[in-house]
Design an enzyme around this catalytic site. Sequence first.
Site, mmCIF file in Angstrom:
data_model
loop_
_atom_site.group_PDB
_atom_site.id
_atom_site.type_symbol
_atom_site.label_atom_id
_atom_site.label_comp_id
_atom_site.label_asym_id
_atom_site.label_seq_id
_atom_site.Cartn_x
_atom_site.Cartn_y
_atom_site.Cartn_z
ATOM 1 N N GLY A 70 26.548 -31.019 -6.172
ATOM 2 C CA GLY A 70 25.952 -31.886 -7.186
ATOM 3 C C GLY A 70 25.341 -33.144 -6.581
ATOM 4 O O GLY A 70 24.379 -33.704 -7.125
ATOM 5 N N ASN A 90 26.422 -26.259 -1.468
ATOM 6 C CA ASN A 90 27.472 -25.455 -0.811
ATOM 7 C C ASN A 90 28.336 -24.680 -1.803
ATOM 8 O O ASN A 90 29.444 -24.262 -1.470
ATOM 9 C CB ASN A 90 28.365 -26.382 0.039
ATOM 10 C CG ASN A 90 29.107 -27.395 -0.819
ATOM 11 O OD1 ASN A 90 28.644 -27.767 -1.883
ATOM 12 N ND2 ASN A 90 30.265 -27.826 -0.362
ATOM 13 N N GLU A 91 27.831 -24.496 -3.037
ATOM 14 C CA GLU A 91 28.662 -23.906 -4.099
ATOM 15 C C GLU A 91 29.361 -22.614 -3.666
ATOM 16 O O GLU A 91 30.532 -22.402 -3.979
ATOM 17 C CB GLU A 91 27.820 -23.638 -5.360
ATOM 18 C CG GLU A 91 27.601 -24.850 -6.247
ATOM 19 C CD GLU A 91 26.495 -25.763 -5.762
ATOM 20 O OE1 GLU A 91 25.957 -25.536 -4.657
ATOM 21 O OE2 GLU A 91 26.168 -26.715 -6.491
ATOM 22 N N LEU A 114 29.959 -32.799 -8.080
ATOM 23 C CA LEU A 114 30.671 -32.814 -9.357
ATOM 24 C C LEU A 114 32.166 -32.936 -9.105
ATOM 25 O O LEU A 114 32.679 -32.437 -8.098
ATOM 26 C CB LEU A 114 30.373 -31.535 -10.140
ATOM 27 C CG LEU A 114 28.904 -31.245 -10.437
ATOM 28 C CD1 LEU A 114 28.787 -30.044 -11.368
ATOM 29 C CD2 LEU A 114 28.193 -32.450 -11.037
HETATM 30 C C1 LIG Z 1 26.424 -16.819 -12.639
HETATM 31 C C2 LIG Z 1 26.604 -17.908 -13.628
HETATM 32 C C3 LIG Z 1 26.773 -19.246 -12.975
HETATM 33 C C4 LIG Z 1 27.099 -20.248 -13.981
HETATM 34 C C5 LIG Z 1 27.532 -21.561 -13.364
HETATM 35 C C6 LIG Z 1 28.795 -21.484 -12.677
HETATM 36 C C7 LIG Z 1 29.354 -22.460 -11.915
HETATM 37 C C8 LIG Z 1 28.864 -23.794 -11.906
HETATM 38 C C9 LIG Z 1 28.653 -24.378 -10.586
HETATM 39 C C10 LIG Z 1 28.953 -25.814 -10.641
HETATM 40 C C11 LIG Z 1 28.178 -26.548 -9.621
HETATM 41 C C12 LIG Z 1 29.077 -27.405 -8.812
HETATM 42 C C13 LIG Z 1 28.634 -28.453 -8.204
HETATM 43 C C14 LIG Z 1 29.521 -29.329 -7.421
HETATM 44 O O1 LIG Z 1 29.129 -30.423 -7.105
HETATM 45 S S1 LIG Z 1 31.067 -28.785 -6.964
HETATM 46 C C15 LIG Z 1 31.720 -30.049 -5.916
HETATM 47 C C16 LIG Z 1 31.238 -29.868 -4.533
HETATM 48 N N1 LIG Z 1 31.760 -30.899 -3.701
HETATM 49 C C17 LIG Z 1 32.342 -30.664 -2.547
HETATM 50 O O2 LIG Z 1 32.466 -29.541 -2.098
HETATM 51 C C18 LIG Z 1 32.830 -31.888 -1.852
HETATM 52 C C19 LIG Z 1 34.141 -31.673 -1.226
HETATM 53 N N2 LIG Z 1 34.546 -32.896 -0.587
HETATM 54 C C20 LIG Z 1 34.249 -33.157 0.696
HETATM 55 O O3 LIG Z 1 33.580 -32.429 1.399
HETATM 56 C C21 LIG Z 1 34.821 -34.419 1.239
HETATM 57 O O4 LIG Z 1 35.847 -34.848 0.384
HETATM 58 C C22 LIG Z 1 33.778 -35.572 1.374
HETATM 59 C C23 LIG Z 1 33.023 -35.815 0.052
HETATM 60 C C24 LIG Z 1 32.785 -35.242 2.500
HETATM 61 C C25 LIG Z 1 34.541 -36.859 1.725
HETATM 62 O O5 LIG Z 1 35.334 -36.631 2.855
HETATM 63 P P1 LIG Z 1 36.464 -37.706 3.225
HETATM 64 O O6 LIG Z 1 35.889 -39.055 3.264
HETATM 65 O O7 LIG Z 1 37.154 -37.183 4.450
HETATM 66 O O8 LIG Z 1 37.458 -37.722 1.978
HETATM 67 P P2 LIG Z 1 38.531 -36.633 1.561
HETATM 68 O O9 LIG Z 1 38.062 -35.249 1.851
HETATM 69 O O10 LIG Z 1 39.842 -37.020 2.142
HETATM 70 O O11 LIG Z 1 38.524 -36.795 -0.037
HETATM 71 C C26 LIG Z 1 39.131 -37.928 -0.681
HETATM 72 C C27 LIG Z 1 39.762 -37.498 -1.979
HETATM 73 O O12 LIG Z 1 38.697 -37.068 -2.888
HETATM 74 C C28 LIG Z 1 38.953 -35.720 -3.326
HETATM 75 N N3 LIG Z 1 37.644 -35.081 -3.559
HETATM 76 C C29 LIG Z 1 36.668 -34.930 -2.681
HETATM 77 N N4 LIG Z 1 35.602 -34.340 -3.243
HETATM 78 C C30 LIG Z 1 35.927 -34.101 -4.522
HETATM 79 C C31 LIG Z 1 35.227 -33.511 -5.632
HETATM 80 N N5 LIG Z 1 33.984 -33.051 -5.558
HETATM 81 N N6 LIG Z 1 35.888 -33.457 -6.810
HETATM 82 C C32 LIG Z 1 37.139 -33.916 -6.964
HETATM 83 N N7 LIG Z 1 37.856 -34.503 -5.931
HETATM 84 C C33 LIG Z 1 37.232 -34.568 -4.736
HETATM 85 C C34 LIG Z 1 39.762 -35.120 -2.203
HETATM 86 O O13 LIG Z 1 40.473 -34.003 -2.656
HETATM 87 C C35 LIG Z 1 40.663 -36.299 -1.843
HETATM 88 O O14 LIG Z 1 41.662 -36.418 -2.859
HETATM 89 P P3 LIG Z 1 43.125 -37.009 -2.540
HETATM 90 O O15 LIG Z 1 42.913 -38.385 -1.998
HETATM 91 O O16 LIG Z 1 43.835 -36.962 -3.840
HETATM 92 O O17 LIG Z 1 43.741 -36.060 -1.517
#
Ligand SMILES: CCCCC/C=C\CCCC/C=C/C(=O)SCCNC(=O)CCNC(=O)[C@H](O)C(C)(C)COP(=O)(O)OP(=O)(O)OC[C@H]1O[C@@H](n2cnc3c(N)ncnc32)[C@H](O)[C@@H]1OP(=O)(O)O
Length: 202
Positions: free
Chosen positions: A54, A78-79, A9
Amino acid sequence: VSKIFSAGLDITEMSGKSNEHYAAFWRAVQEMWLKLYGSNMVTIAAINGSSPAGGCLMALCCDYRIMADNPKFAIGLNETQLGIVAPFWFKDTMINTIGNRATELSLQLGQMYPAPEALKFGLVDKLVPEDKVQSAAAAAMSQWLSVPDHARQLTKSMMRKPAIDRLVKQREADINNFVSFISKDSIQKSLQIYMDRLKQKK
Ligand SMILES: CCCCC/C=C\CCCC/C=C/C(=O)SCCNC(=O)CCNC(=O)[C@H](O)C(C)(C)COP(=O)(O)OP(=O)(O)OC[C@H]1O[C@@H](n2cnc3c(N)ncnc32)[C@H](O)[C@@H]1OP(=O)(O)O
């Protein structure tokens, strides 16, 4: 995008926004899950790179998962590593794939599994060389499509209906839960720290 199946997400949609925004965002995420997990079509995930949170959920919604055989690519819910919590329907989807104990370990630790471990855990069904992911997915699709459709669809529905009905029944409560959780100052702070760390790692 090469090397990434899905980054999960969009974290920017969950930080610094209004409660109305969070509610609309979460409804859309629920809708995606209901459509994909509840689809009567055959769905095969061709996982060509990393797939956190997500992204992992989307893959788990599919009937079969083929992942590129590269230990640099990892998949998992990995939340907890972001300081947030996988909702019950993310948890149910994982339990229905790898079982209760493996899900508890995965979720509490916020584990991301490199491709070979993901295969051992049953999180993905098959590893193939990176350049064979699409063709392997097409071959798997042909096999799945050779099963009589009505029988396959009824079987899929029988397996997934209890989880789907659970969210449908609690949809509004789940949105309210999400909004009150994500708008907490402490959670917003955790997300900010996680985003800062992502940017620093460059
Ligand atoms: C008890 C009640 C509970 C109720 C519910 C409560 C909560 C709800 C839970 C919600 C569930 C959430 C689900 C999710 O999916 S959360 C998102 C999880 N995603 C991650 O952790 C991914 C993090 N990103 C990475 O690990 C890496 O970026 C990569 C995807 C492996 C890619 O690596 P790489 O090629 O080295 O690229 P960069 O790391 O340099 O990233 C490029 C730019 O993209 C931005 N980025 C990356 N991921 C995200 C994302 N998920 N959302 C927004 N932006 C993201 C990153 O910051 C870089 O940005 P920049 O170029 O501006 O620096």
